[in-house]
Design an enzyme around this catalytic site. Structure first.
Site, PDB file in Angstrom:
ATOM      1  N   LYS A  28      22.676   1.041   8.329  1.00 63.11           N
ATOM      2  CA  LYS A  28      22.704   2.449   7.891  1.00 63.11           C
ATOM      3  C   LYS A  28      21.299   3.015   7.865  1.00 63.11           C
ATOM      4  CE  LYS A  28      20.811   1.835   3.604  1.00 63.11           C
ATOM      5  NZ  LYS A  28      19.443   2.266   3.270  1.00 63.11           N
ATOM      6  N   ASP A 162      25.014  -0.791  -1.617  1.00 64.91           N
ATOM      7  CA  ASP A 162      25.269  -0.282  -0.269  1.00 64.91           C
ATOM      8  C   ASP A 162      26.452  -0.961   0.422  1.00 64.91           C
ATOM      9  OD1 ASP A 162      23.027   1.282  -0.644  1.00 64.91           O
ATOM     10  OD2 ASP A 162      21.698   0.035   0.581  1.00 64.91           O
TER      11      ASP A 162
END
Ligand code: C5P
Length: 325
Positions: A28, A162
């Site tokens: 990401k 995350d």
């Protein structure tokens, strides 16, 4: 669940898969990382706009052979460019995720994990969280548990802030620690270059430096809010507007700890990047390009920049933990 490759032929539907299950999971980049005040639990409330990009790790989960059966329940081996930097112990986030999944299922399951690393380690691209997410999806299938995505996301949130996003993929805004996700509407494809740094940065250390710099400045820390111009740029697929609205509250802290990143960002900006930003807690730097060709040209200019280990191109958004191959 969708997004896994069954390697074993003839496994009963819904039953355990006896061969290996391979899951591919993206890195990401944070398009906006707004960091609120420090909470009592040591975390910060965030507005975290996550964007999954086409830089993937692969995790294979397999039943251990007999020789390994008496050993630890979940073992891990790591391959790839960054393997030497990843713990092959019970501290590995993928091992912790698999163990947490087994605990939730209430049985003593076993697995051998193989991680093929492409995502930089301690690079601000959530590589460890990605491996944890992939291990959850792979072991869920290997052990025939059939847990739905929301359950995996809940287990993953305890492993790392995350992890839920690595399961979901696409583009999403995270609040709380970053684990409470809402998918965002986007148009088109965005092209990126990532400048890889030599050596990682510790995420807690970067947050700590952010707190220190803020205390030094003495200004009140505002409550984090999502950027409306950024959401509009995503909806419209407007890369120049997205480039102008990228923001990262951790960037000053990452630059304070790694001053050479300022020069890396400058090289990309001077070469015509639409936006240049430290990715998450760094030290990877992300550059938004106009097109795949433009990304290739930017990467060529960045790979020899001071302090750069290399530069790779990628695009986003891409789905979360999904089938290999
Ligand atoms: O959740 P995760 O283990 O990935 O977080 C790593 C570290 O990053 C935490 O220990 C904390 O220091 C910092 N962090 C934070 N606020 C968040 C997320 C992470 O301070 N929302």
């Amino acid at each position: 669940m969708a997004g896994v490759e069954r390697r074993a032929a003839g496994a009963p539907a819904g039953g355990p898969v006896m061969g290996g299950v391979t899951v591919r999971v993206p890195a990401k980049v944070n398009l906006q990382l707004a960091v609120g005040p420090l909470r009592d639990d040591g975390y910060h409330d965030l507005v975290n706009v996550f964007h999954a990009v086409s830089l993937f790790d692969e995790v294979t989960a397999a039943e251990p052979d007999r020789a390994g059966a008496a050993d630890r329940p979940v073992r891990v081996r790591v391959e790839g460019e960054w393997a030497a930097d990843v713990p092959a112990s019970d501290d590995n986030l993928a091992v912790r995720a698999a163990a947490a999944l087994a605990a939730r299922a209430g049985r003593s399951y076993r697995a051998d994990l193989l991680i093929r690393k492409t995502i930089p380690v301690a690079g601000g691209m959530a590589g460890g969280s990605a491996d944890a997410a992939a291990a959850l999806v792979a072991c869920n299938e290997l052990w025939g548990l059939g847990l739905p995505l929301p359950d995996l996301m809940e287990i993953g949130a305890d492993i790392g802030s995350d992890v839920p996003f690595a399961l979901l993929g696409g583009t999403a805004v995270g609040t709380g620690r970053g684990e409470r996700l809402t998918a965002l509407e986007t148009s088109g494809v965005f092209h990126w270059v990532f400048a890889l740094a030599d050596g990682g940065l510790s995420t807690p250390r970067v947050y700590g430096e952010c707190d220190r710099l803020r205390a030094e400045a003495g200004a009140a820390v505002p409550w984090p809010r999502v950027s409306e111009p950024l959401l509009a740029a995503l909806r419209e697929g407007d890369a120049p507007a997205l480039g102008r609205t990228l923001s990262n509250d951790l960037q000053p802290a990452a630059l304070a700890l790694r001053p050479s990143l300022a020069a890396t960002l400058r090289v990309g900006r001077d070469a015509g990047a639409l936006g240049a930003i430290v990715s998450g807690s760094g030290p990877t730097c992300a550059f938004l390009a106009e097109s795949a060709e433009h990304a290739g040209a930017l990467a060529a200019g960045l790979k020899d920049a001071e302090g750069c280990r290399g530069a790779v191109t990628a695009f986003g958004p891409v789905p979360g933990a999904a089938p290999a191959g």
